[in-house]
Design an enzyme around this catalytic site. Structure first.
Site, PDB file in Angstrom:
ATOM      1  CD  GLU A 158      -2.517   1.232   2.739  1.00  0.00           C
ATOM      2  OE1 GLU A 158      -2.967   0.144   3.179  1.00  0.00           O
ATOM      3  OE2 GLU A 158      -2.691   2.325   3.309  1.00  0.00           O
ATOM      4  CD  GLU A 163      -3.505   7.918   4.992  1.00  0.00           C
ATOM      5  OE1 GLU A 163      -2.360   7.491   4.836  1.00  0.00           O
ATOM      6  OE2 GLU A 163      -4.479   7.198   5.258  1.00  0.00           O
TER       7      GLU A 163
END
Ligand SMILES: *[C@@H]1O[C@H](CO)[C@@H](O)[C@H](O)[C@H]1NC(C)=O
Ligand SMILES: *[C@@H]1O[C@H](CO)[C@@H](O)[C@H](O)[C@H]1NC(C)=O
Ligand SMILES: *[C@@H]1O[C@H](CO)[C@@H](O)[C@H](O)[C@H]1NC(C)=O
Length: 300
Positions: A158, A163
């Site tokens: 991932e 973010e």
């Protein structure tokens, strides 16, 4: 965060660029100065996917299962999100993805939101997202990221490109992987703000290897490339075989609420009153919980 342009180069080596300027022409052989080290070595990229405007959603599926990160959201289908006005294209071709900001829901309940996933999967490439606005606000957890479509997490990897949670102002870039992947010795001295060097993650320990951006990158015009891989002197070198740890990635753009990160970090990421569960209830908390996208381009 406004006016962010973020690029991810998923390849051997893997490179992440954040905050590169608007006018970059990655098709040019002579790219601008600050990212020349990356681009100059990979001068043969061609555009494979251009996601923008009225056709933007053609390249994505809407994920409508329960949030795997345990957020207080109902992820809507495309039909439902369109009808609810949570996914649309403005007349100026800006793509908007947003959280419902009209309904009152119970404290600790679920609020409608969206999560889209690219139809294509990638093992390498250069990903460029040009964004006018990023969601934020108390309880809000937005992310632009890639994740393996074929392997069971965390195998297959991932890559969290843009973010952070609540009212935090700086981006955090994080890699998660299966066993055996770490940032190389020296990562901490080469780059400031390294949060962790163990990329291998589990359900109970998923901090991953991360780097917090050193600035807010608000309308930033000075690029701050972050390389992950073997690109050049300022790299975060990954000690593992990238091809076997990062496979068949889909690009994901979502907004969840509270959940595994924004929940526990609620009181430590910006000035947020009360509790995360309470923040969910009030629709006025979500008026800036939206992505505004100019384009997402993927080069191979
Ligand atoms: C990239 O540009 C910088 C600044 O202009 C220069 O110092 C550096 O040598 C260049 N790197 C490459 C690989 O061309
Ligand atoms: C969010 O909602 C909570 C609970 O209703 C409220 O106390 C708070 O002032 C709101 N926060 C913002 C930033 O509007
Ligand atoms: C919802 O958010 C939009 C901005 O995205 C704002 O214009 C609108 O007034 C908000 N609606 C409510 C009910 O707060």
């Amino acid at each position: 965060m406004y006016g962010a342009l973020s690029a991810l180069l998923l390849s051997l080596p893997l490179t992440v660029l954040a905050g590169v300027p608007h006018d970059v022409q990655f098709r040019r052989r002579h790219a601008g100065a600050a990212h020349n080290a990356t681009i100059a070595r990979r001068s043969s990229y061609t555009l494979s996917d251009h996601h923008a405007g009225q056709s933007f959603f053609d390249g994505f599926d809407f994920f409508s299962d329960a949030d795997p990160t345990h957020g207080n959201v109902n992820y809507l289908s495309q039909a439902a999100a369109t009808q609810a006005g949570l996914a649309y294209v403005q007349s100026d071709n800006t793509v908007v993805l947003k959280v419902d900001n009209t309904s009152t829901v119970p404290a600790g309940g679920n609020r409608n939101s969206v999560r889209i996933t690219s139809k294509k999967t990638y093992n390498r490439g250069l990903f460029i997202a040009d964004l006018f606005a990023m969601p934020h606000g108390c309880s809000v957890w937005p992310a632009l990221w890639t994740v393996s479509a074929t392997e069971t997490w965390p195998d297959g990897g991932e890559v969290d490109i843009i973010e952070n949670v609540n009212e935090a102002t700086n981006n955090q870039i994080t890699l998660h992987s299966g066993a055996g992947c770490t940032l190389a010795e020296g990562a901490k001295t080469l780059l400031s703000h390294v949060q962790g060097t163990t990329c291998a993650s589990t359900g109970g320990n998923n901090a991953g290897c991360a780097r917090a951006a050193s600035s807010k990158q608000r309308r930033e015009r000075q690029p701050r490339p972050v390389h992950v891989g073997n690109a050049d002197g300022r790299v975060l070198k990954l000690q593992c075989d990238i091809a076997s740890h990062f496979q068949n990635h889909q690009l994901v753009l979502d907004i969840t609420l509270c959940g595994d990160w924004a929940g526990p970090a609620y009181s430590s990421s910006g000035q947020c009153p009360g509790t995360c569960s309470d923040a969910i209830a009030d629709p006025s908390n979500f008026s800036v919980a939206k992505w505004m996208v100019n384009y997402i381009d993927i080069y191979q």
